[in-house]
Every structure is written in C-alpha cells, then in structure tokens.
Write an enzyme that holds these catalytic residues in place. Structure first.
Site, PDB file in Angstrom:
ATOM      1  N   CYS A 137     -13.845  34.088  -0.365  1.00  0.00           N
ATOM      2  CA  CYS A 137     -13.766  35.443  -0.935  1.00  0.00           C
ATOM      3  C   CYS A 137     -14.458  35.442  -2.306  1.00  0.00           C
ATOM      4  CB  CYS A 137     -12.300  35.842  -1.086  1.00  0.00           C
ATOM      5  SG  CYS A 137     -12.034  37.266  -2.155  1.00  0.00           S
ATOM      6  N   CYS A 157      -9.117  37.887   3.751  1.00  0.00           N
ATOM      7  CA  CYS A 157      -8.684  37.164   2.543  1.00  0.00           C
ATOM      8  C   CYS A 157      -7.224  37.510   2.289  1.00  0.00           C
ATOM      9  CB  CYS A 157      -9.531  37.558   1.328  1.00  0.00           C
ATOM     10  SG  CYS A 157      -8.817  36.912  -0.219  1.00  0.00           S
ATOM     11  N   HIS A 188     -11.500  35.709  -4.997  1.00  0.00           N
ATOM     12  CA  HIS A 188     -10.526  34.614  -5.135  1.00  0.00           C
ATOM     13  C   HIS A 188     -11.127  33.200  -5.024  1.00  0.00           C
ATOM     14  CE1 HIS A 188      -7.719  37.960  -4.442  1.00  0.00           C
ATOM     15  NE2 HIS A 188      -6.880  37.233  -5.127  1.00  0.00           N
ATOM     16  N   HIS A 247       1.195  38.441 -15.267  1.00  0.00           N
ATOM     17  CA  HIS A 247       0.350  37.935 -16.352  1.00  0.00           C
ATOM     18  C   HIS A 247      -0.161  39.115 -17.181  1.00  0.00           C
ATOM     19  CE1 HIS A 247      -3.169  39.215 -14.140  1.00  0.00           C
ATOM     20  NE2 HIS A 247      -2.985  38.337 -13.168  1.00  0.00           N
ATOM     21  N   CYS A 282      -6.518  38.992  -1.282  1.00  0.00           N
ATOM     22  CA  CYS A 282      -6.795  40.433  -1.416  1.00  0.00           C
ATOM     23  C   CYS A 282      -6.017  41.243  -0.389  1.00  0.00           C
ATOM     24  CB  CYS A 282      -8.270  40.747  -1.180  1.00  0.00           C
ATOM     25  SG  CYS A 282      -9.406  40.078  -2.385  1.00  0.00           S
ATOM     26  N   LYS A 287      -3.695  34.249 -11.992  1.00  0.00           N
ATOM     27  CA  LYS A 287      -2.743  33.159 -11.782  1.00  0.00           C
ATOM     28  C   LYS A 287      -3.319  32.141 -10.815  1.00  0.00           C
ATOM     29  CE  LYS A 287       1.296  32.186 -12.691  1.00  0.00           C
ATOM     30  NZ  LYS A 287       1.738  31.386 -13.835  1.00  0.00           N
ATOM     31  N   HIS A 306      -1.697  42.310 -15.501  1.00  0.00           N
ATOM     32  CA  HIS A 306      -0.742  43.292 -14.963  1.00  0.00           C
ATOM     33  C   HIS A 306      -0.154  44.120 -16.107  1.00  0.00           C
ATOM     34  CE1 HIS A 306      -0.213  39.758 -12.047  1.00  0.00           C
ATOM     35  NE2 HIS A 306      -0.921  40.669 -11.398  1.00  0.00           N
ATOM     36  N   LYS A 310     -12.493  36.681 -14.492  1.00  0.00           N
ATOM     37  CA  LYS A 310     -11.292  37.502 -14.321  1.00  0.00           C
ATOM     38  C   LYS A 310     -10.084  36.589 -14.431  1.00  0.00           C
ATOM     39  CE  LYS A 310      -8.742  40.456 -11.180  1.00  0.00           C
ATOM     40  NZ  LYS A 310      -8.037  40.296  -9.933  1.00  0.00           N
TER      41      LYS A 310
END
Ligand code: MSP
Length: 525
Positions: A156, A131, A159, A22, A134, A308, A25, A305
């Site tokens: 988490c 997690c 996430h 995405h 992560c 995906k 990155h 943040k």
C-alpha cells in the site's frame, strides 16, 4: 416569521481504536472543536460529533494480537485512551458515537436495507488487492513495490505494508451510477475544500467510478447485512453512516431535521470516502448530501506522515504534560495552514510557545493586569480623550475580529488566529511606545495613563473572547483576572461576532493578579 439560529453540525472522522491516539488524531479533533466553539459562541445552533470506528478486520487483528475479543479490545481502548483524549485536549464535543452501539447498528441496517430496496445494491463476484490498514481495496495507482522486508511484494502506498488478495462473493453498491450527479455537486462551489482537494476529487471522479463492494463474508466482526446474515457490512459504509445515525437518522426525525446536513472535517487520506462514496450513498437513499467536506493535511515527522504503524507516533500527552492543552491547540492550529501538510518538531513547538504564547500573549496579559493593580489599585481606569494611537488599537481590534470570523467561515483556523494575533502585536507595541511606567511617574499624566491602561485592558477583553475557541483554559483565567466574569458574564457566552466592538469592559471593574498564563518550560528538547 423570524428564523431561529442557523444550524451548524460539524464532525470529526471516527477514529480506529485499534491502537492509542497520536497527535495526528488530536489535530483533527482540536480543529473541529475550535470551529464548533467559535460557532457556538457566535450563537449558531451548534453540534459537534466525534467517536470511534470499531468494526472491521484491522480491529479483529489488533484484538487477536492482544489476546482479547474485538469487543473487549475496543472497550478497553476507548475507555482507557480515546475518551481521556478529549479531556487531555479540552474538547467540548456534544456527542461521542461508537459504531458498536445499538443506536448505530440498528439504523445502519435500516439505511442499507433502504438503498437495497431502491435497487442500488446487487450481488457479484470480486477479486482485488486489499489493504487492512486503510480497510480499502486498492487500484493500480495506489499500489507500489515493497522495499526492505517486503521486497518483491505489492504494498500500500500509504502504509508500505503488503496487500492481500481477496476473492469472494460480495454485495455491490452502484457507485458508478452517481458520476454525473457527483460532478454536478462539486461544480457548485465549495462542497469540497480546499481547492486542491476539490481538484483531486473532480479528476478522480471524471476518470470513471467503479461499483463498490459493500459486504464481506470471510469474517463476522461487523453489522450483519439485513437480507443476508452471512455477510457483514463493509466497515467504511458502516462508519460513514455514523454522521447520520448519531443525530437521529431513522429514529428521531425532528432531531435529524434540526442537525442534518453536516460539515465534515477529515484528513486528506480519507477525503474520497467522504466526498465520493458518502454523498453517493445519501443520494441513493434520498437523503440530503453534507453541506461540505474540508480536507486537512498531514502532520509530518521527519518528512513522512506520522503514524503509529510506522513507529513515528507521538502521544498527545507527551506535549500536553509539558506545555498544556492550550499550547497544543494553539501550536497545531496556528503553525500549519489548515488544508496543507505541516512538519512537527519539538524545537518549533518550543520556540513558538516561548515567542508567541509566553512572551507575546502571556506577557501582555500579565503586565497589563499588573499595571492596573499597581497604578490604579486593581480598578480599571476610565479612558479620557483618545489619541490617534488609541484609535489605531480600536480599529485593529475591529478589523481583526471581522477578518477572523470571515476566515472561520472558510475553515481557515490558521488565518483566523493570525488575524487575532495582530491585536497581540499591536498592543505589545502600543505599551512599549506609550510607556505607562513613565506616565506613572508624572501626576499630570494621570488621565493619559488611565487611557493607555484602559485601552490595553479592553484590548485584552477582546482577545479573551476571540481566542477562547482556540485556548479555552488560559482565556478563562484571563477573563477572571480582568474581572469580566463578574461584570460582563461567562466567557463562553460572549457573542464572538461582536467581539470587535469597543468599550465593553467597564471602568471601575476590579482586576486581579494573574499568574503567568504560559510559564517557562524547564526542559531540553
Ligand atoms: N476510521 C477511519 C475514519 C472513518 S470516518 C467515517 C479512519 N480512522 S483513523 O483513526 O485512521 O484516522 C482518523 C483521522 O486521523 C483521519 O482524518 C486521518 O487523516 C487523521 N490522521 C491520522 N494520521 C494523521 C497524521 N499524521 N496527520 C494528520 N492527521 C492524521 O481513517
């Protein structure tokens, strides 16, 4: 003895190919590519590494969910999505490492064996919340209460997904022994940048370090621990080592000595791995620590943040298909202060494309080359006597080039671009104020017209050189249109630290017409 060019080795994090890339990155990648291109053009002995992080539980689960083996899954994703990303974003990496390559796996085993032999690894029992997103055990401050479908569960903080309780026999790395040495490393100035990232790591380490579990025995998708093949090496230990294995750690001492140590650019979410665990691993092995770690911020979409897993992911091609790769690179690198978070919106992208690229830089390039064609039959005229206004342009160019190089030294790509943009703004104003179209109507002003157009064309020459690390495609078109490719040489060979000099473009050079560098985008966003 004269010393050779200085070594500049820079890396992106290696990405998880559990899913497609995405724009977050892509952001890290183009930032590193721009820094590498700048240093390459400055004559430094530059090496840019990127790659993929292919082991671990996250990958195993993604593969299983798609009915593939982990190897099949990563081969497919890397081939179909991650390699093509580099082309989509016009990235000139020197190498691409995959952690499933034998060159990596063998040397990871050698490294881990070396720190085991030096007494930094022991066996122990472990129980903690993990997690998988992560790939990390979580401490209390990183755990929050779940909401919605995860109400009543511990999740988490990054996430927002439930954590898993893991209990197993593990091998541990004596990270706790490195607290003082790490604090000493941070005290020496700019090992961690920016300042806010450094402060965060310093206070984390001051609070005390726990030993790190570095092996797993409940699954086998990883590199086997050399002295106990019932365990695989923790995915982060495996992944961090890519920076060393890719440049010959343990196999090619000459190459390793030439490249190492590296600069690492990472998102702030993975700063601790790079600024705490990684240098400690290297210290344990007796290898030099990195030259520095720069943590950039997050791309936010709707204030969160972008990711995906939270379904806010935007594919880089959604942007490049409409605006092109240069606009992607320019937008993210100029609109966000490097080191801070930045909000992405289509409206902002569109507005900046129109104002800064199409109307600002693009229009300057088109009208200057068009006027040289129209008034001087496409041949760059000689400058006559310079006035104050012309000299002002020359000093603007010199100052901008010097400030941009200094900003790049500090990894502040955004500041470098805004320094260079003072040239775009000054030249557009200069043309408006000097009205070459009016001078062209008066034969007695022929010399003045020549000076004005020479000044604009030579300013564009400097802009092409200074912006080529950020926008390689459009600056190349401009370079060719200015006739510079034939009269001066290849754009990427132009010494960027000398770009601020004056008088490089020679009068008499043939200029060609230039199609709009940033065409109007027909779309509603
Ligand atoms: N595989 C690990 C890194 C190992 S490096 C030895 C990893 N991979 S990742 O694919 O999840 O993320 C790679 C990089 O992308 C990180 O620097 C991360 O911060 C960055 N980004 C992921 N989402 C992002 C945003 N929304 N915004 C900016 N960068 C983001 O972590």
């Amino acid at each position: 003895m004269t010393s050779g060019p200085s070594s500049f080795y820079i890396t992106t994090p290696i990405y998880y190919p559990s899913d497609v890339p995405h724009i977050g990155h892509g952001y890290t990648t183009v930032a590193v590519d721009t820094l590498a291109r700048w240093h390459r053009q400055a004559g430094d002995d530059t090496w840019m590494l990127t790659g993929t992080d292919e082991h671990g539980q996250k990958m195993m689960r993604a593969a299983a969910a798609n009915g593939a083996t982990p190897q099949e899954w990563v081969d497919r994703l890397v081939g179909e999505s991650w390699f093509p990303l580099l082309k989509t974003l016009d990235v000139a990496n020197d190498d691409f490492i995959r952690t499933t390559q034998p060159r990596h796996e063998e040397r990871v085993r050698a490294f881990v064996q070396a720190i085991y032999d030096r007494g930094y690894i022991y066996a122990g029992e472990f129980e903690a919340l993990y997690c998988v997103g992560c790939e990390e055990f979580k401490t209390e401050s990183e755990i929050v209460d779940g909401t919605g479908p995860f109400e009543g569960l511990k999740v988490c903080a990054i996430h927002s997904k439930p954590l898993e309780l893991l209990q197993e026999k593990n091998y541990f790395f004596k990270l706790s022994e490195f607290q003082d040495k790490l604090l000493e490393l941070y005290s020496g100035g700019d090992f961690i940048r920016p300042e806010s990232a450094r402060n965060e790591v310093v206070s984390f380490v001051k609070n005390g370090l726990k030993d790190l579990s570095i092996s797993r025995s409940t699954f086998d998708w990883g590199i086997k621990v050399p002295w106990d093949e019932s365990h695989v090496i923790y995915v982060w230990v495996d992944a961090l080592l890519n920076y060393a294995t890719a440049v010959g750690y343990g196999s090619d001492p000459e190459e390793f000595a030439r490249r190492w140590p590296a600069y690492h650019v990472v998102g702030k979410d993975i700063l601790r791995f790079h600024a705490v665990i990684w240098p400690a691993m290297l210290m344990a092995a007796g290898v030099d620590v990195p030259k520095g770690v720069f943590a950039h911020g997050w791309l936010l979409v709707g204030g969160e943040k972008m990711s995906k897993s939270k379904l806010t992911g935007i594919a880089p091609t959604e942007i490049t298909d409409v605006f092109g790769s240069d606009a992607y690179r320019f937008y993210f690198l100029s609109a966000i202060a490097f080191g801070q978070d930045g909000s992405f919106s289509w409206e902002d992208l569109s507005a900046r494309y129109q104002a800064e690229l199409a109307n600002g830089f693009g229009n300057l390039a088109s009208r200057t080359t068009a006027m040289v064609e129209r008034y001087f039959e496409g041949v760059v005229p000689p400058p006559a006597e310079y006035t104050e206004a012309d000299v002002h342009i020359q000093t603007t160019v010199a100052d901008a080039a010097a400030r941009a190089d200094a900003a790049i030294e500090r990894f502040r790509i955004d500041e470098a671009i805004s320094s260079v943009w003072t040239i775009v703004d000054a030249l557009n104003l200069y043309i408006t104020e000097n009205e070459p179209w009016t001078l062209a109507k008066d034969d007695s002003q022929r010399e003045r017209l020549g000076t004005v157009l020479y000044t604009a064309a030579e300013g564009l020459r400097a802009l092409a050189v200074l912006l080529s690390p950020v926008m390689p495609e459009s600056t190349e078109k401009l370079w060719i249109a200015l006739g510079a490719a034939e009269s001066i040489g290849r754009l990427q060979d132009q010494p960027i630290r000398e770009a601020g000099g004056w008088g490089v473009l020679k009068p008499g050079t043939s200029v060609n017409g230039l199609a709009p560098l940033f065409p109007r985008v027909e779309q509603s966003v």
